[in-house]
Design a protein around this motif. Structure first.
Motif, PDB file in Angstrom:
ATOM      1  N   LYS A   1      11.992   3.521   1.093  1.00 55.88           N
ATOM      2  CA  LYS A   1      12.845   4.429   2.350  1.00 55.88           C
ATOM      3  C   LYS A   1      11.692   4.666   3.188  1.00 55.88           C
ATOM      4  O   LYS A   1      11.747   4.689   4.633  1.00 55.88           O
ATOM      5  N   VAL A   2      10.218   4.836   2.886  1.00 51.90           N
ATOM      6  CA  VAL A   2       9.337   5.190   3.643  1.00 51.90           C
ATOM      7  C   VAL A   2       8.083   4.655   3.088  1.00 51.90           C
ATOM      8  O   VAL A   2       7.770   4.599   2.001  1.00 51.90           O
ATOM      9  N   ILE A   3       7.031   4.206   4.125  1.00 54.42           N
ATOM     10  CA  ILE A   3       5.821   3.740   3.638  1.00 54.42           C
ATOM     11  C   ILE A   3       4.608   4.408   4.451  1.00 54.42           C
ATOM     12  O   ILE A   3       4.719   4.432   5.561  1.00 54.42           O
ATOM     13  N   THR A   4       3.650   4.539   3.559  1.00 59.24           N
ATOM     14  CA  THR A   4       2.592   4.927   4.322  1.00 59.24           C
ATOM     15  C   THR A   4       1.206   4.459   3.756  1.00 59.24           C
ATOM     16  O   THR A   4       1.287   4.113   2.459  1.00 59.24           O
ATOM     17  N   THR A   5       0.414   4.298   4.239  1.00 60.50           N
ATOM     18  CA  THR A   5      -0.953   3.497   3.738  1.00 60.50           C
ATOM     19  C   THR A   5      -2.188   4.249   4.248  1.00 60.50           C
ATOM     20  O   THR A   5      -2.430   4.764   5.131  1.00 60.50           O
TER      21      THR A   5
ATOM     22  N   LEU B   1       8.442   6.028  -0.482  1.00 61.48           N
ATOM     23  CA  LEU B   1       9.520   6.905  -0.774  1.00 61.48           C
ATOM     24  C   LEU B   1      10.391   6.036  -1.642  1.00 61.48           C
ATOM     25  O   LEU B   1      10.771   5.038  -0.693  1.00 61.48           O
ATOM     26  N   ILE B   2      10.910   6.298  -2.506  1.00 64.73           N
ATOM     27  CA  ILE B   2      12.157   5.568  -3.291  1.00 64.73           C
ATOM     28  C   ILE B   2      13.399   6.762  -3.830  1.00 64.73           C
ATOM     29  O   ILE B   2      12.649   7.776  -3.906  1.00 64.73           O
ATOM     30  N   ASP B   3      14.224   6.245  -4.014  1.00 62.83           N
ATOM     31  CA  ASP B   3      15.222   6.920  -5.043  1.00 62.83           C
ATOM     32  C   ASP B   3      14.572   7.536  -6.260  1.00 62.83           C
ATOM     33  O   ASP B   3      13.886   6.929  -6.947  1.00 62.83           O
ATOM     34  N   ARG B   4      14.766   8.921  -6.588  1.00 62.18           N
ATOM     35  CA  ARG B   4      13.995   9.513  -7.517  1.00 62.18           C
ATOM     36  C   ARG B   4      14.665   8.862  -8.943  1.00 62.18           C
ATOM     37  O   ARG B   4      13.733   8.594  -9.859  1.00 62.18           O
ATOM     38  N   LYS B   5      15.780   8.398  -8.999  1.00 61.75           N
ATOM     39  CA  LYS B   5      16.200   7.693 -10.242  1.00 61.75           C
ATOM     40  C   LYS B   5      15.700   6.609 -10.604  1.00 61.75           C
ATOM     41  O   LYS B   5      15.447   6.073 -11.667  1.00 61.75           O
ATOM     42  N   TYR B   6      14.706   5.885  -9.621  1.00 64.52           N
ATOM     43  CA  TYR B   6      14.085   4.562  -9.805  1.00 64.52           C
ATOM     44  C   TYR B   6      12.789   4.990 -10.201  1.00 64.52           C
ATOM     45  O   TYR B   6      11.782   3.962 -10.238  1.00 64.52           O
TER      46      TYR B   6
END
Lengths: 408, 408
Positions: free
Chosen positions: A372-376, A384-389
């Motif tokens: 969903k979101v990337i930072t480096t 950021l990903i779905d919590r269930k994963y």
């Protein structure tokens, strides 16, 4: 040598910790021991303060909650004396541990070594110092914030030019990831300051972030090890300069943070300074913003996305509503996704090895995990990903980067 | 204003105590509040120290056990702040309460009032001071011995020229005798320092003896009152100079001590200095001798009788055996009567009224109580009697001296 709350939770555990100190004394070392409060004590004191005065005077908070460490310091000194080790306790003001006046979140400014060194010269072998506390220029007792005893330990190691700073805790070192999520997680023998700093600030609770910063700045050799296992020279994890780490590893570890939220401010009127207006208002509202993404939309309007701890969503809503009411910003709606988690891959090898990000994204894609979101940063990639994963993602990345295998 | 352990045992009780402080502030007073540890806390800390190190370093004992008062001081300051009373806590070293280096039994040498007075000048209305503790010339934390918070309170009253020193405790004043033994016991409105001193040292546990001595020396108006009852200007008992007590009373109260022993060293070879040899040996052996009687016997030998706490009989036996083995004394046998009690009649009126002793002896004789040992001072007559008659004797004397009737 620093012993945390679980390592001094009972008189028996204090005795066990004292024996470890005795081993170092027998080797010929003068030792400074930093102790936390017996576990549970600080929480009890904090509870009393909050019940007495919800919006309390931080100076009185500090005067009350610092007392737990004083008790442990005295008991540890007595235990060492019983083992015929010349020891005495020191409270922060006696050393003195000079701090700023920022009560409950004070910073150590200086630790003049003269008083303690004079006692070492007199034959004292161990100075037992109450951690987490100091004294302000006004002569009031200060505390360094929760977990501050780690910082106390590193600051003493720096001020006294200690050979090592050993942090005894309830885990036996720093792991490639949390063993409760990935059973194949492996203890690291060494980790660089930079990596430890990223892991600490990303939620690995082994060391307080500030203590790692301080160790890095003053080149303090920091070792994290368990007070519940047999001691050896290779025990635990050494946190050190990257030059001291011979093995080349691209990824050192995987950190994660479960309780994140992703918020998107939809169709904000775009103008120079709009980001400052939004994030200034969030900061004033007590929201700790982590990741930020701005999407260019059409017709002079944009979407702004950020992440923050899930329990700060309500604060963020209030702050944005207020900013809109004040005419500072103008937006269509604020959407919150409260079911996301952050997973991060950390390693100094990323500086020289390309392809880590690409590999990370492919692994997640193969598992059907949407990013969903990337930072480096230079040595870190966070998504950021779905919590269930979250567990699935951590395990897949741990496998893909072969973190279960010792480095060669 | 001093609040003992039961008066600050919970956050609710601290609030109740703070309200009493608020009443004095509303009257326009600047107040110094001395607090004990929450009841039970000091015993817990002492227990830990003793378990850790039976023959502990008194400096570490002091560092540990003083922490209970610090907690109460901070909580009391916060409670007052919640009531909008400007207050702050002070630990002993912050004031500073300067003491001798006799750890665990230190004496207060000086309390420079400058630091606290400067804060009063700045608008602070209440200084909450941790009782029972101070700081040695070496900068170590000291304690004054159990019950030392009373002494702290009186010492502050003297150093600051306080108008009054109010000691809040779990009883509502000083009684003619213990109401648990004589239900007709009456609370005294006033008592002289001298009488209070005799009562305190004879076992009435309302005030620590040293605090009364100090109040007498510095003419501190001392009031003992309950923190559990409604406050009024006539509440409690005022301990004051005898000139301030208008009513003439011959006997002020009856004190008693249940667990005494009477010991008799039979047929000691008498020679100059024999008393010094005997009582020197007992003192070295840790025996607190109270009453002493010497009977002249025949042929250069004498009997020596003393009283001491019943739990010191074994120590006394050992001390006398050792003195005999060392050739310091020579005696036939040592007899212990472990079933005696001491009853004392105290009153400054005895200075001018004769016949108190005669009346006391007649009352006891009429009740069939045999007197085993007698000692007297200017304002006190003490007798040793069989323990089983103690309650009877106290009640009979209370009746005979009409202590249940208010003085006129």
């Amino acid at each position: 040598m620093k012993f945390g709350g679980t390592s001094v939770a009972t008189l028996d555990r204090i005795r066990r910790a004292a024996k470890r100190v005795g081993v170092e004394v027998a080797k010929g070392y003068d030792v400074i021991v930093i102790v936390s409060a017996m576990s549970g004590k600080t929480n009890e004191l904090v509870g009393w303060v909050n019940e007495t005065s919800p919006l309390h005077d931080a100076r009185e908070y500090d005067a009350v909650v610092s007392s737990g460490e004083n008790v442990t310091a005295g008991l540890m000194a007595l235990t060492l004396q019983e083992m015929d080790v010349p020891a005495r306790s020191w409270q922060g003001w006696q050393v003195p541990v000079q701090t700023t006046s920022a009560h409950s979140a004070a910073r150590i400014e200086a630790i003049p070594p003269e008083n303690i060194m004079a006692k070492f010269a007199d034959g004292m072998k161990v100075a037992v110092v109450a951690g987490f506390q100091g004294v302000s220029p006004e002569g009031r007792i200060t505390t360094l914030g929760r977990g501050g005893s780690d910082t106390t330990a590193v600051a003493f190691a720096a001020s006294f030019g200690a050979e090592r700073c050993d942090i005894y805790t309830d885990v036996d070192g720093v792991y490639t990831t949390d063993p409760r999520v990935e059973s194949k997680a492996r203890k690291l023998d060494k980790i660089s300051f930079e990596e430890m700093l990223e892991l600490a600030s990303l939620g690995a609770k082994v060391l307080q972030t500030r203590s790692v910063e301080l160790a890095m700045r003053y080149k303090v050799k920091l070792r994290v090890l368990s007070s519940f296992e047999e001691q050896s020279d290779e025990a635990g994890t050494l946190v050190c300069d990257e030059e001291e780490i011979m093995e080349s590893n691209v990824v050192a570890g995987i950190a994660f943070s479960r309780d994140e939220a992703k918020m998107t401010l939809v169709s904000v009127a775009d103008r120079p300074g709009i980001a400052a207006s939004i994030f200034g208002a969030l900061s004033d509202g007590g929201v700790n913003v982590d990741m930020i993404v701005q999407n260019i939309a059409e017709e002079g309007r944009t979407d702004m996305t950020w992440s923050c701890p899930v329990d700060q969503v309500q604060r963020a809503n209030l702050a944005m509503q207020k900013a809109a009411d004040d005419g500072v910003i103008n937006y269509q709606e604020l959407i919150a996704d409260e079911a996301v988690a952050k997973v991060s891959v950390v390693g100094i090898g990323m500086r020289s090895h390309t392809g880590v990000a690409a590999k990370m994204f492919k692994v997640l894609s193969d598992e059907g995990v949407n990013i969903k979101v990337i930072t480096t940063s230079e040595i870190k990639i966070s998504v950021l990903i779905d919590r269930k994963y979250m567990e699935l993602a951590v395990q897949a990345l741990h496998d893909a980067f072969e973190l279960d295998k010792p480095k060669t």
